[in-house]
Design a protein around this motif. Structure first.
Motif, PDB file in Angstrom:
ATOM      1  N   ILE A 159       0.854  -1.183   0.000  1.00 35.08           N
ATOM      2  CA  ILE A 159       0.000   0.000   0.000  1.00 35.08           C
ATOM      3  C   ILE A 159       0.891   1.234   0.000  1.00 35.08           C
ATOM      4  O   ILE A 159       1.855   1.313   0.770  1.00 35.08           O
ATOM      5  N   GLU A 160       0.576   2.192  -0.846  1.00 39.88           N
ATOM      6  CA  GLU A 160       1.366   3.423  -0.887  1.00 39.88           C
ATOM      7  C   GLU A 160       1.193   4.188   0.422  1.00 39.88           C
ATOM      8  O   GLU A 160       0.064   4.445   0.868  1.00 39.88           O
ATOM      9  N   SER A 161       2.302   4.533   1.044  1.00 44.02           N
ATOM     10  CA  SER A 161       2.280   5.260   2.309  1.00 44.02           C
ATOM     11  C   SER A 161       3.601   6.014   2.443  1.00 44.02           C
ATOM     12  O   SER A 161       4.621   5.438   2.821  1.00 44.02           O
ATOM     13  N   LYS A 162       3.584   7.286   2.126  1.00 48.05           N
ATOM     14  CA  LYS A 162       4.808   8.083   2.094  1.00 48.05           C
ATOM     15  C   LYS A 162       5.123   8.650   3.475  1.00 48.05           C
ATOM     16  O   LYS A 162       4.232   9.059   4.221  1.00 48.05           O
ATOM     17  N   THR A 163       6.406   8.638   3.790  1.00 43.54           N
ATOM     18  CA  THR A 163       6.873   9.184   5.055  1.00 43.54           C
ATOM     19  C   THR A 163       8.258   9.785   4.858  1.00 43.54           C
ATOM     20  O   THR A 163       8.890   9.580   3.817  1.00 43.54           O
ATOM     21  N   ARG A 164       8.729  10.509   5.855  1.00 44.74           N
ATOM     22  CA  ARG A 164      10.069  11.084   5.785  1.00 44.74           C
ATOM     23  C   ARG A 164      10.662  11.108   7.184  1.00 44.74           C
ATOM     24  O   ARG A 164       9.953  11.054   8.185  1.00 44.74           O
ATOM     25  N   THR A 165      11.974  11.162   7.253  1.00 40.48           N
ATOM     26  CA  THR A 165      12.678  11.166   8.525  1.00 40.48           C
ATOM     27  C   THR A 165      12.788  12.584   9.061  1.00 40.48           C
ATOM     28  O   THR A 165      13.153  13.510   8.324  1.00 40.48           O
ATOM     29  N   VAL A 166      12.466  12.772  10.332  1.00 40.69           N
ATOM     30  CA  VAL A 166      12.555  14.093  10.965  1.00 40.69           C
ATOM     31  C   VAL A 166      13.307  13.952  12.284  1.00 40.69           C
ATOM     32  O   VAL A 166      13.386  12.865  12.862  1.00 40.69           O
TER      33      VAL A 166
END
Length: 276
Positions: free
Chosen positions: A64-71
């Motif tokens: 499933i497409e699920s975008k995230t990024r590191t913070v």
């Protein structure tokens, strides 16, 4: 001649009486035989054991497409603000564990009401949570799953504080697939935002969907980091993050419950094992 006729009629009458009695006896025995057959069949049916409940685990599902990024984020404390677990199983097992008059909820309030945690079905409806009344329960809420059905973990931040959310399924961290630990990194949940966790993270743009499955098909049973003893439990731990101008509040102790949603963290040192 009359005497012969009388004897003949008397003989026929007597013969008819005997035949009627025999027929009556035969008719009387037939229902008794049927009743005996029915009773035997009922006894045989009752002797069959009831089907055993089917335990559920969580499978590594479709992408499933699920975008995230590191913070970058910093916890206010090394101790979590809250730790909670939800058990899951098939409907029959949940009814057995919850009893005839269970306590029912659609979500759990975590971190003194700051965070609302619910488990959604494929149609984004909260799955009912239930547990036995106080005094007859291990304290864990449970939900009934259906083999093959997909589910989502939803966290709603109702506060003006930011939190880090660490989630585990069957004892495995949903971000890295390793044994759940309070030392692992988690998802950042900003004030008044909602976080949906739909599966085990495969990359920064995709997750493997959570799907109820038999224990043999569970991800925890098919990866070296998994432990089948933790199948059937979903865990969540919350850490408040440093946030400029956010009000501080009194903290309370949050201790893990059993079965452990974070099996890599031990509360106390184990005793030594000396060699003989």
């Amino acid at each position: 001649m009359i005497q012969r006729l009388y004897r003949s009629r008397f003989f026929r009458f007597a013969t008819g009486l005997v035949a009627g009695a025999a027929l009556l006896a035969a008719c009387t025995q037939m229902p008794q035989n049927r009743a005996e057959t029915t009773a035997m069949a009922a006894t045989s049916s009752a002797a069959k054991p009831a089907p055993a409940p089917t335990q559920l685990g969580t499978q590594w599902g479709e992408g499933i497409e699920s975008k995230t990024r590191t913070v970058a984020a910093k916890r206010l404390s090394d101790q979590p603000d809250d730790v909670a677990s939800i058990g899951y199983n098939d409907a029959a097992s949940v009814r057995r564990d919850a009893g005839s008059n269970p306590e029912r909820r659609l979500n759990l309030q975590l971190a003194q009401g700051d965070i609302e945690w619910s488990v959604l079905d494929e149609n984004d409806r909260p799955l009912p949570l239930q547990r036995a009344r106080r005094g007859h329960s291990d304290g864990m809420f449970r939900l009934a799953g259906v083999e093959g059905a997909r589910y989502t973990l939803r966290f709603r931040n109702l506060s003006d504080r930011s939190y880090e959310v660490i989630a585990t399924v069957d004892g495995l961290d949903v971000l890295n697939g390793k044994p759940g630990s309070l030392r692992n990194g988690g998802y950042v949940l900003r004030p008044q935002q909602t976080l949906n966790i739909e599966g085990f993270r495969k990359s920064q743009s995709e997750v493997a969907a959570f799907r109820f499955a038999t224990p043999g098909r569970a991800y925890a049973a098919n990866t070296e980091a998994g432990d089948v003893r933790n199948i059937g439990v979903i865990g969540a731990a919350l850490f408040e993050l440093e946030e400029p101008n956010a009000p501080r509040r009194t903290r309370r102790d949050a201790s893990p419950s059993q079965p452990s949603a974070f099996p890599a963290d031990g509360t106390y040192a184990p005793p030594p094992r000396y060699r003989k």
